[in-house]
Design an enzyme around this catalytic site. Structure first.
Site, PDB file in Angstrom:
ATOM      1  N   SER A  28     -10.096  -0.330   7.033  1.00 17.73           N
ATOM      2  CA  SER A  28      -9.469  -0.113   5.728  1.00 17.73           C
ATOM      3  C   SER A  28      -8.783  -1.325   5.116  1.00 17.73           C
ATOM      4  O   SER A  28      -8.420  -1.298   3.946  1.00 17.73           O
ATOM      5  CB  SER A  28      -8.454   1.029   5.820  1.00 17.73           C
ATOM      6  OG  SER A  28      -9.105   2.276   5.787  1.00 17.73           O
ATOM      7  N   LYS A  38       0.865  -1.185   0.000  1.00 21.68           N
ATOM      8  CA  LYS A  38       0.000   0.000   0.000  1.00 21.68           C
ATOM      9  C   LYS A  38       0.897   1.229   0.000  1.00 21.68           C
ATOM     10  O   LYS A  38       1.935   1.246   0.683  1.00 21.68           O
ATOM     11  CB  LYS A  38      -0.897  -0.031   1.241  1.00 21.68           C
ATOM     12  CG  LYS A  38      -1.942   1.085   1.299  1.00 21.68           C
ATOM     13  CD  LYS A  38      -2.833   0.924   2.551  1.00 21.68           C
ATOM     14  CE  LYS A  38      -3.918   1.997   2.627  1.00 21.68           C
ATOM     15  NZ  LYS A  38      -4.767   1.850   3.829  1.00 21.68           N
ATOM     16  N   SER A  93      -9.730   2.048   2.880  1.00 24.18           N
ATOM     17  CA  SER A  93      -8.821   2.787   2.041  1.00 24.18           C
ATOM     18  C   SER A  93      -7.806   1.924   1.284  1.00 24.18           C
ATOM     19  O   SER A  93      -7.205   2.393   0.319  1.00 24.18           O
ATOM     20  CB  SER A  93      -8.038   3.778   2.906  1.00 24.18           C
ATOM     21  OG  SER A  93      -7.229   3.082   3.834  1.00 24.18           O
TER      22      SER A  93
END
Lengths: 484, 487
Positions: free
Chosen positions: B177, B78, B153
């Site tokens: 997330s 990420k 997210s």
């Protein structure tokens, strides 16, 4: 102690916030070095730069030093203390917040006793908390731009907040000096005010003597010498009194002290004051200090100035004035005790020499005792030569001057300058005999009861020995011979 | 080799050790798939040369038998994790030029284990979002239906694993997330107990809630990754002093006698029936496997969303102050003075959702409002945590859906922040209580969209949680489902 200015009809109320830079090797939340004066931004790690993703880790050494201070002022130590974020934007504050302590500071209430013109006075200390220093903004040399040096960012500070217990600039200075002496005694701060290791903000207000509630206070920042503290406070007191007497009111505000103009000027008012939005720093769990951690520090506390003073008076039979001078800083006290331990000389005599000859020389050259060209070892050797009668007092002063100029060791100087005192009784006796034989007239006057003439004989003998005869022995021999 | 991209880490492991493929072949395969499927927009940064170089090194280590269990296997990070020498944007314009000078601890631990970095995945800006629509680098599509969002997210990581662009990825979870996008994309995602995984080098959103975790095809794969990711880190004061973990060794226990708690209120209002039906089937499966069901109450969790939306923005408002245009990142081209420089740089650099949360957080911490908002939310957080303590006296694990609905269409909720926030209604309580949780595939709705099953375990009971998840996956094959267009 500084001048005491009176303001008839007015009472002055002063509280001080002192920022003490702690002498840790590394910063409070990063492993970077705290060394002063290096190339800009060479002592700033990714943590000090506030890069994305970095996290603070508390330096236990800073906590140890804070606890040391707390114990020395007999304060409550908060065994659970909490770091909080103080949020504001400034280019030399990399994270946009300063890590400080708010609700639970490491050191709680304590006290410090100062000497004032009216005797001893206890000044309350509200709290002392750990925080990180910011970097520096450099406005010169960048043609309308500002340079940022983050070497200082993250240096550990202990902010010591006093109660509003001081009633004059002189008291404030006495408090500040006492605090300075204490933190240097504890070896938690190098005390260097010019480099900003020990700096102070002064909260000042005035009120008519019969008024109960406190007047509106102002905070003067940027004060980094004892002299400036006194001047800044006196300036502020007079400004406030003048203002009120002219029908005006004091505005609560932060003022900046300008040491060149000896005045304070407004920096920001209460309305412009930041809302710092303090909240517990989620990156740092509460700091929990074990009882044993605190006990160990308590046991290793050095002798504090008061205790040392009492010991000096008792053990070395010093008068209070000398004891005060000799315990005023830890390096002075250490120097004195080193000389006492290394020399045969009487402790009181040693004190006279240090507060006299050495202090005068240091003063004239604007030096601290740590910078003295005459080491404690050399000083002890010098006093040994006085104690064993090799040197008279006058000769010793000559040797001291030579030592100061780094002309060699004590015995070499004595040798080189031919300063050896004559102590051999036979040699002195033959000089005395020669003088008495030569000066028959004065011998007769002495026999007739003129005691004053004795000094004349001493002078003659000293002259004949080129000043090297031991004065004690000369006196003794002259007395014996003249009374025969 | 066909279908390399549908294999689990354990399967890829045997491919590598059997010599069926090399690390370089694996890297090339996934790099090809990333490029071929770039319309998904799952990645922000890919550096092929760097990836292939790492793969070559891994092949050398494998040849010399110096590898670990994960050596040579690629994964994606990420873009919230700092990666030495690589662009690290956190999904924001304000970091569109930030090349990190250091690796996050998570990245360095996985690299030391020999894993090969494929690239940096797309994400909601500063991890603030539940749909990956707040990213400055564009929306990510859900591989199961490209009109739908992948969740957020960690939407890029979820989409990448789901579509077989990476066999696994890292994610971070502040309020759901990892788990919510895992549910939306039909993969397995774990949020560990707070403090298990170092946060050093992971760009902070809400420090007291953020936790990194793995996103993979199976619980077994997640356990393999977690074994490497967990561990004490002296650079993170909130990192736990813990013994080395070996979750992989705990997967095989039977779940006979397991007591599963169902929070009644999670199954009533606001839950889509099609999600509820699938979860009911999962419960029956677990019962058949020997588990028993108990009803529990988590009364304070009703207030978890408002509690979270005070605390997380409060911390964020302070965490994001360092993005000021002074030392790194975006700085406005023209400005009058310092104040103007801050204002313009931050106005241009941050997107709307980030600004909204900075404002909420600043307000919540302001003098005069602190007690009413921040302090009260902290108290509520303790109550929520206490509820869990009580509940775990009655059961071993708590089960619910991961989300109230399947992945929604793009733009469906962008104008309604509250509706967006309610997506995380089942996941937020675990963050507030610091507990480990997992989302795993439980089936598809009639339109073929994945549904996630959510398990929350007691503090530090990841081992038990992964064991239950693995046993469930041995008895089901929802985790084997693959979006058709990417098979």
């Amino acid at each position: 102690m500084g001048s005491v200015i009176n303001y008839p009809g007015w009472e002055v109320v002063i509280g001080l916030e002192v920022h003490t830079q702690l002498k840790t090797k590394s910063k409070i939340f990063s492993g970077a070095s705290t060394e002063f004066g290096l190339e800009p931004n060479t002592q700033a790690s990714s943590v000090d730069l506030g890069l994305p993703g970095v996290l603070p880790v508390a330096n236990l050494e800073a906590a140890r030093m804070a606890v040391k201070f707390g114990l020395a002022i007999d304060a409550h130590i908060n065994r659970t203390n909490v770091f909080a974020r103080k949020n504001y934007f400034y280019p030399d504050l990399p994270k946009g917040y300063q890590i400080s302590q708010m609700d639970l500071p490491i050191v709680g209430e304590g006290k410090l006793t100062i000497s004032t013109a009216n005797g001893e006075k206890v000044i309350g200390i509200t709290r002392a908390h750990l925080e990180e220093d910011a970097g520096k903004s450099l406005h010169e040399d960048f043609q309308g731009m500002t340079g940022i040096d983050l070497n200082r960012a993250g240096t550990p500070l202990l902010e010591i907040v006093s109660e509003p217990d001081m009633r004059s600039a002189a008291e404030a200075v006495a408090y500040l000096r006492k605090l300075h002496s204490l933190v240097t005694y504890l070896e938690i701060c190098d005390g260097n005010m010019q480099e900003g290791s020990f700096r102070c903000d002064a909260n000042v207000s005035v009120r008519p003597v019969d008024q109960k509630e406190l007047g509106t206070r102002t905070e003067s920042k940027n004060i980094n010498s004892f002299r400036f503290v006194e001047r800044a406070i006196d300036y502020e007191i007079e400004r406030q009194i003048d203002l009120i007497e002219d029908g005006g009111t004091v505005v609560q505000e932060t003022r900046l002290y300008d040491p060149d103009k000896h005045e304070t000027r407004s920096m920001r008012s209460k309305e412009e004051a930041h809302d710092y939005r303090y909240f517990p720093d989620p990156d740092l769990p509460p700091m929990i200090l074990e009882k044993s951690f605190i006990d160990n520090i308590r046991q290793s506390l050095p002798e504090l100035p008061e205790a040392k003073f009492i010991r000096f008076v008792e053990d070395y039979k010093l008068n209070e004035e000398d004891a005060t001078l000799l315990t005023s800083t830890r390096p002075i006290a250490d120097y004195y005790e080193q000389v006492v331990n290394l020399s045969e000389a009487d402790a009181k005599v040693t004190a006279n020499w240090i507060t006299g000859e050495l202090f005068a020389a240091l003063n004239n050259n604007d030096l601290e005792i740590q910078q003295s060209p005459v080491s404690a070892e050399q000083f002890a050797a010098l006093l040994n030569r006085v104690a064993d009668n090799t040197l008279s007092g006058k000769m010793a002063k000559q040797v001291f001057t030579a030592l100061w100029k780094k002309e060699g060791q004590v015995d070499d100087i004595i040798e080189k300058q031919g300063l050896k005192q004559i102590t051999d009784s036979g040699t002195i006796e033959s000089i005395v005999d020669e003088v008495l034989t030569r000066c028959t007239e004065q011998v007769q006057q002495h026999k007739d009861g003129n005691e004053k003439v004795f000094g004349f004989f001493v002078g003659q003998v000293m002259q004949a020995s080129k000043g090297k005869a031991n004065p004690g022995k000369v006196n003794q021999l002259l007395k014996t011979k003249l009374n025969q | 080799m066909k279908n390399l991209h549908q294999k689990t880490l354990t399967e890829l492991q045997s491919c590598l050790s059997n010599g069926d493929c090399s690390s370089q072949e694996l890297a090339e395969h996934f790099l090809y798939r990333i490029e071929a499927n770039d319309q998904l927009n799952a990645f922000i940064t890919v550096d092929e040369q760097r990836t292939l170089e790492q793969a070559k090194q891994a092949d050398v280590a494998l040849k010399d038998n110096l590898g670990s269990a994960l050596t040579g296997i690629p994964l994606a990070h990420k873009d919230i994790f700092c990666t030495d020498g690589l662009l690290t944007t956190c999904g924001s314009k304000i970091l569109n030029n930030f090349i990190s000078p250091y690796d996050a601890t998570v990245v360095s631990r996985l690299s030391h284990a020999g894993m090969v970095t494929l690239g940096k995945t797309n994400m909601d800006e500063f991890a603030m979002g539940s749909s990956n629509e707040t990213s400055y680098y564009g929306v990510v599509s859900n591989p199961w239906n490209t009109n739908a969002v992948p969740g957020g997210s960690s939407g890029g990581s979820a989409a990448a694993v789901s579509a077989g662009l990476a066999p696994a990825a890292t994610g971070t979870d502040t309020g759901g997330s990892i788990r919510q996008p895992a549910a939306f994309c039909g993969i397995t995602g774990v949020k560990p107990s707070y403090g298990r995984v170092s946060r050093y080098g992971m760009i902070a959103f809400a420090s007291s809630l953020d936790q990194a975790g793995p996103m993979a095809r199976t619980a077994e794969d997640a356990a393999l990754l977690l074994d490497v990711m967990c561990g004490f880190d002296e650079h993170d004061s909130t990192s736990l002093r813990q013994d080395p973990v070996n979750f992989s060794a705990q997967l095989d226990k039977s779940i006979e006698g397991l007591k599963i708690g169902l929070p009644k209120s999670f199954f009533s209002q606001g839950l889509d029936a099609e999600v509820g039906d699938v979860i009911d089937t999962s419960i029956k499966t677990l019962e058949k496997m020997g588990a028993t069901i108990v009803d529990i109450n988590l009364p304070s969790s009703e207030l978890a969303v408002p509690c979270y939306y005070v605390l997380a923005p409060a911390e964020a408002s302070s965490n994001l102050s360092r993005f000021d245009g002074v030392r790194f990142g975006h700085r406005a081209k023209e400005y009058d003075d310092l104040g103007d420089m801050y204002q313009k740089s931050r106005s241009e650099g941050f997107g709307d959702e980030v600004k909204r949360r900075i404002m909420i957080g600043t307000y919540a911490l302001s003098s005069g409002y602190y007690d009413a908002y921040y302090s009260k939310a902290q108290k509520l957080r303790r109550l929520i945590s206490n509820d869990f303590d009580l509940a775990f006296k009655q059961c071993d694990i708590i089960l619910s859906p991961t989300t109230p609905s399947v992945a929604f269409d793009k733009n469906a909720k962008t104008d309604d922040p509250i509706a967006m926030y309610l997506n995380d209604i089942y996941t937020i309580p675990a963050n507030l209580a610091g507990l480990p949780a997992i989302s795993l595939p439980a089936g598809l709705n009639p339109q073929g969209m994945p549904i996630g099953l959510h398990l929350v375990a007691p503090y530090l009971e990841e081992g038990r949680m992964l064991n239950i998840a693995h046993q469930f996956q041995l008895n089901t094959d929802f985790h084997r489902a693959f979006p058709e267009n990417y098979a």
